[in-house]
Design a protein around this motif. Structure first.
Motif: not given
Length: 454
Positions: A243-257
């Protein structure tokens, strides 16, 4: 085709070399047009994909080598020319057709050469002012502000998404093409050669909270990690199940995307292993076009084409309350306040809405004034200011407590803005969109009186 040589962008690449290769590239486009029946320009425009219109004038510019077109424009033009066989019968090409890859590669090589031309070959950039000492808080004018000082030169060539590094030294931009660009935030000069590896348009970018990683994603359906200090890839790309990806973000602790995309789901990834965490988060009835973690790490917000904002518990992915409803069309941007007590959303309806994410309720009425889609939002680091940008070509500042505008909007070079962000220290605002240079302005340049409470 007339020229298949790979072009490697270096600081020594000459303007003459770029011009020559662009002319060859345009000649090959003309040859393709002739090969496919020599369609009139208006007929090419009529056959263009609905999602990417092509004007006859812009097609003429591309065919005559007036300038290097945007990647999405080029691919729409090539697909339109290839959409019928030699006898005029439909012959559609999908986005992943191997016959299109050579055009993507040649565009990337030309763009690398264009941006690597020495300064003498480019239009002189505005002199870079000394940013001076830090200001205690962002400020905005109560009356029409003077034109802000533009810190970026023409080589920045627009941005559909942008992100500051946590230390504020770098700005990363992507523009729905194959390249990821890094800039020195204080000067607007390139910090490295563009990062290459994606095979289709890059739609989103994010720094990890510690600044050691840069994540990118887009139309090639993968998430890629980079070391922003060296520009080297880190690990293997994450596959996103087609699937085409339109959005992305790191969690504040950096462990998750967190990623959101065309398949209407939100996915959580372990940034170390590159593996999904549990099953996709389902509930949206349209593509997911924005995701954001609350700074306290408790919530994940998502929004998109179904005009709703959904909240999820970041620890287990469970829904948090009912969907937030208020926008009348798709939502393109989300931003949490630094204290996690407010969530802002911007939509195609031209409105900015504020929400209490804990109560799941709207906070006041919509912030109105934009006349077209709101594509970017950002809170100042101290939370006392919200900035929005729109395809109506304006940047607007708001007081998130009084819900009133702070000064009139300003615009720049008739640019339809699509991305905005405050630097981590609040001294700068960056905004970009379309093919215009990214603007990076000192917040002090916008100030006549301080905002509430300073």
């Amino acid at each position: 085709m007339a020229d298949h040589d790979a072009v490697h962008g270096t600081a020594a690449a000459s303007a003459d070399d770029f011009g020559r290769r662009l002319a060859v590239f345009a000649a090959d486009l003309k040859a393709l047009r002739i090969e496919r029946g020599n369609l009139p320009l208006r007929e090419i425009a009529r056959r263009a994909p609905r999602h990417r219109p092509l004007s006859a004038a812009a097609v003429s510019e591309a065919l005559n080598g007036k300038r290097l077109p945007r990647l999405d424009f080029l691919m729409a033009l090539v697909r339109t020319l290839l959409a019928h066989d030699h006898e005029g019968r439909p012959y559609p090409h999908g986005r992943d057709d191997p016959g299109l890859e050579v055009w993507r590669t040649r565009w990337r090589d030309l763009e690398l050469l264009r941006t690597a031309r020495p300064p003498a070959a480019r239009r002189p950039a505005t002199p870079k002012p000394d940013p001076g000492p830090p200001v205690p808080a962002p400020c905005v004018a109560a009356t029409s502000p003077a034109p802000p000082r533009l810190l970026f030169g023409e080589q920045s060539c627009g941005a559909r998404f942008l992100a500051f590094s946590p230390d504020g030294e770098l700005l990363a931009t992507v523009n729905d093409d194959l390249l990821v660009r890094l800039w020195h935030a204080a000067t607007g000069e390139p910090a490295a050669v563009p990062l290459t590896g994606h095979t289709d348009g890059v739609r989103c970018v994010a720094f990890s909270p510690d600044g050691r990683l840069l994540a990118t994603a887009g139309r090639d359906r993968t998430v890629r990690l980079w070391d922003p200090r060296t520009g080297s890839p880190v690990g293997e790309p994450f596959a996103e199940n087609g699937t085409t990806l339109w959005a992305l973000a790191f969690s504040p602790d950096g462990n998750l995307l967190a990623t959101g995309g065309h398949d209407r789901t939100v996915r959580l990834w372990d940034r170390v292993t590159g593996k999904p965490v549990d099953a996709p988060l389902r509930g949206h009835t349209g593509g997911v076009e924005a995701v954001a973690f609350s700074p306290n790490g408790r919530l994940l917000a998502s929004a998109g084409a179904d005009a709703t904002v959904r909240l999820w518990r970041a620890d287990d992915g469970k829904p948090e309350g009912e969907p937030l409803i208020g926008h009348t069309s798709e939502i393109r941007s989300l931003a949490f306040s630094p204290d996690s007590l407010l969530l802002a959303s911007g939509g195609w309806d031209g409105m900015v809405r504020l929400w209490d994410p804990c109560a799941g309720e709207p906070v006041g009425g919509p912030l109105t004034g934009h006349r077209n889609a709101v594509r970017g939002l950002s809170f100042a680091p101290d939370g006392r200011l919200l900035v929005s940008v729109s395809m109506d070509r304006t940047v607007r500042f708001w007081d998130p407590v009084s819900h009133g505008p702070l000064g009139p909007p300003f615009t720049r070079h008739a640019c339809s803005f699509r991305a905005v962000g405050f630097s981590p220290d609040g001294r700068f605002v960056a905004a970009g969109g379309d093919d215009k240079p990214v603007g990076l302005w000192a917040t002090a340049d916008l100030a006549e009186i301080p905002v509430r409470g300073s």
